[in-house]
Design a protein around this motif. Structure first.
Motif, PDB file in Angstrom:
ATOM      1  N   MET A  27       0.854  -1.170   0.000  1.00  0.00           N
ATOM      2  CA  MET A  27       0.000   0.000   0.000  1.00  0.00           C
ATOM      3  C   MET A  27       0.903   1.237   0.000  1.00  0.00           C
ATOM      4  N   THR A  28       0.376   2.307  -0.557  1.00  0.00           N
ATOM      5  CA  THR A  28       1.154   3.525  -0.741  1.00  0.00           C
ATOM      6  C   THR A  28       0.637   4.634   0.152  1.00  0.00           C
ATOM      7  N   GLN A  29       1.528   5.584   0.458  1.00  0.00           N
ATOM      8  CA  GLN A  29       1.168   6.765   1.221  1.00  0.00           C
ATOM      9  C   GLN A  29       1.314   7.991   0.321  1.00  0.00           C
ATOM     10  N   TYR A  30       0.505   9.018   0.597  1.00  0.00           N
ATOM     11  CA  TYR A  30       0.513  10.258  -0.180  1.00  0.00           C
ATOM     12  C   TYR A  30       0.541  11.418   0.808  1.00  0.00           C
ATOM     13  N   GLN A  31       1.414  12.421   0.543  1.00  0.00           N
ATOM     14  CA  GLN A  31       1.606  13.518   1.485  1.00  0.00           C
ATOM     15  C   GLN A  31       1.180  14.854   0.894  1.00  0.00           C
ATOM     16  N   CYS A  32       0.504  15.645   1.710  1.00  0.00           N
ATOM     17  CA  CYS A  32       0.138  17.010   1.333  1.00  0.00           C
ATOM     18  C   CYS A  32       1.412  17.857   1.329  1.00  0.00           C
ATOM     19  N   PRO A  33       1.708  18.551   0.227  1.00  0.00           N
ATOM     20  CA  PRO A  33       2.934  19.344   0.184  1.00  0.00           C
ATOM     21  C   PRO A  33       2.880  20.624   1.014  1.00  0.00           C
ATOM     22  N   ASP A  34       1.711  21.006   1.503  1.00  0.00           N
ATOM     23  CA  ASP A  34       1.623  22.216   2.318  1.00  0.00           C
ATOM     24  C   ASP A  34       1.774  21.910   3.804  1.00  0.00           C
ATOM     25  N   CYS A  35       0.977  20.983   4.319  1.00  0.00           N
ATOM     26  CA  CYS A  35       0.956  20.783   5.770  1.00  0.00           C
ATOM     27  C   CYS A  35       1.593  19.476   6.223  1.00  0.00           C
ATOM     28  N   GLY A  36       1.859  18.567   5.293  1.00  0.00           N
ATOM     29  CA  GLY A  36       2.504  17.311   5.662  1.00  0.00           C
ATOM     30  C   GLY A  36       1.550  16.177   5.998  1.00  0.00           C
ATOM     31  N   TYR A  37       0.228  16.423   5.967  1.00  0.00           N
ATOM     32  CA  TYR A  37      -0.741  15.340   6.219  1.00  0.00           C
ATOM     33  C   TYR A  37      -0.424  14.165   5.299  1.00  0.00           C
ATOM     34  N   ILE A  38      -0.507  12.948   5.828  1.00  0.00           N
ATOM     35  CA  ILE A  38      -0.244  11.750   5.029  1.00  0.00           C
ATOM     36  C   ILE A  38      -1.491  10.888   4.970  1.00  0.00           C
ATOM     37  N   TYR A  39      -1.913  10.581   3.732  1.00  0.00           N
ATOM     38  CA  TYR A  39      -2.988   9.605   3.536  1.00  0.00           C
ATOM     39  C   TYR A  39      -2.322   8.265   3.286  1.00  0.00           C
ATOM     40  N   ASP A  40      -2.647   7.281   4.107  1.00  0.00           N
ATOM     41  CA  ASP A  40      -2.088   5.934   4.000  1.00  0.00           C
ATOM     42  C   ASP A  40      -3.201   5.003   3.539  1.00  0.00           C
ATOM     43  N   GLU A  41      -2.998   4.385   2.378  1.00  0.00           N
ATOM     44  CA  GLU A  41      -4.019   3.479   1.842  1.00  0.00           C
ATOM     45  C   GLU A  41      -4.327   2.346   2.810  1.00  0.00           C
ATOM     46  N   ALA A  42      -3.345   1.874   3.550  1.00  0.00           N
ATOM     47  CA  ALA A  42      -3.558   0.753   4.466  1.00  0.00           C
ATOM     48  C   ALA A  42      -4.500   1.116   5.611  1.00  0.00           C
ATOM     49  N   THR A  43      -4.392   2.323   6.130  1.00  0.00           N
ATOM     50  CA  THR A  43      -5.234   2.719   7.256  1.00  0.00           C
ATOM     51  C   THR A  43      -6.448   3.534   6.832  1.00  0.00           C
ATOM     52  N   GLY A  44      -6.418   4.071   5.612  1.00  0.00           N
ATOM     53  CA  GLY A  44      -7.527   4.908   5.154  1.00  0.00           C
ATOM     54  C   GLY A  44      -7.631   6.161   6.009  1.00  0.00           C
ATOM     55  N   ASP A  45      -8.810   6.725   6.066  1.00  0.00           N
ATOM     56  CA  ASP A  45      -9.087   7.868   6.937  1.00  0.00           C
ATOM     57  C   ASP A  45     -10.575   7.812   7.274  1.00  0.00           C
ATOM     58  N   PRO A  46     -10.927   6.991   8.281  1.00  0.00           N
ATOM     59  CA  PRO A  46     -12.343   6.810   8.618  1.00  0.00           C
ATOM     60  C   PRO A  46     -13.082   8.118   8.892  1.00  0.00           C
ATOM     61  N   HIS A  47     -12.390   9.107   9.473  1.00  0.00           N
ATOM     62  CA  HIS A  47     -13.029  10.397   9.744  1.00  0.00           C
ATOM     63  C   HIS A  47     -13.467  11.076   8.446  1.00  0.00           C
ATOM     64  N   GLU A  48     -12.720  10.825   7.366  1.00  0.00           N
ATOM     65  CA  GLU A  48     -13.055  11.384   6.051  1.00  0.00           C
ATOM     66  C   GLU A  48     -13.990  10.461   5.263  1.00  0.00           C
ATOM     67  N   GLY A  49     -14.296   9.290   5.825  1.00  0.00           N
ATOM     68  CA  GLY A  49     -15.189   8.350   5.159  1.00  0.00           C
ATOM     69  C   GLY A  49     -14.483   7.307   4.307  1.00  0.00           C
ATOM     70  N   PHE A  50     -13.152   7.162   4.494  1.00  0.00           N
ATOM     71  CA  PHE A  50     -12.379   6.192   3.725  1.00  0.00           C
ATOM     72  C   PHE A  50     -11.903   5.073   4.640  1.00  0.00           C
ATOM     73  N   ALA A  51     -12.474   3.895   4.438  1.00  0.00           N
ATOM     74  CA  ALA A  51     -12.142   2.726   5.251  1.00  0.00           C
ATOM     75  C   ALA A  51     -10.705   2.282   4.984  1.00  0.00           C
ATOM     76  N   PRO A  52     -10.113   1.509   5.911  1.00  0.00           N
ATOM     77  CA  PRO A  52      -8.796   0.946   5.634  1.00  0.00           C
ATOM     78  C   PRO A  52      -8.805   0.203   4.293  1.00  0.00           C
ATOM     79  N   ASN A  53      -7.679   0.260   3.610  1.00  0.00           N
ATOM     80  CA  ASN A  53      -7.475  -0.352   2.294  1.00  0.00           C
ATOM     81  C   ASN A  53      -8.208   0.372   1.165  1.00  0.00           C
ATOM     82  N   THR A  54      -8.639   1.619   1.406  1.00  0.00           N
ATOM     83  CA  THR A  54      -9.198   2.432   0.333  1.00  0.00           C
ATOM     84  C   THR A  54      -8.025   2.963  -0.480  1.00  0.00           C
TER      85      THR A  54
END
Length: 125
Positions: A1-28
């Motif tokens: 699984m891959t991670q993606y980083q915001c170039p402004d603030c450094g937030y990282i979206y990790d496909e393995a963990t998703g972001d349930p608060h944003e509505g993205f389940a793990p493995n999204t």
């Protein structure tokens, strides 16, 4: 699984963990995230602006400096507050990590509001 980083603030979206608060389940996967999605931490950058970090968070940015080199600087847009970080560059607009402000083309513009390069000021801490 891959991670993606915001170039402004450094937030990282990790496909393995998703972001349930944003509505993205793990493995999204990144492909399943809508292109209109914005960074949940800073709301400045959209999905196409994110930098892929690779598997296991192996970063492709920022660039490390030799010990004797001048530190990277940050510049901010006086119109909207966008931050240009020399260490990160702005791959979404064709500026590779490590691109110094002096090497940013004169016709480059703010990716958030369209302001010109002249509308940026150096951030000194």
């Amino acid at each position: 699984m891959t991670q993606y980083q915001c170039p402004d603030c450094g937030y990282i979206y990790d496909e393995a963990t998703g972001d349930p608060h944003e509505g993205f389940a793990p493995n999204t996967t990144w492909a399943e995230i809508p292109d209109s999605w914005a960074c949940p931490d800073c709301a400045v950058r959209d999905k196409p602006d994110f930098i892929p970090l690779g598997t296991g968070g192996i970063a492709t940015a920022p660039v490390a400096l030799p010990a004797d080199a001048e530190p990277f600087a940050k510049w901010h847009c006086v119109t909207c507050g966008h931050i240009y970080d020399e260490a990160l560059g702005d791959p979404a607009t064709g500026l590779a990590p490590g691109t110094r402000w002096a090497d940013v083309p004169a016709d480059w513009y703010c990716p958030d509001c369209g302001a010109t390069k002249e509308d940026y000021e150096r951030l000194d801490f």
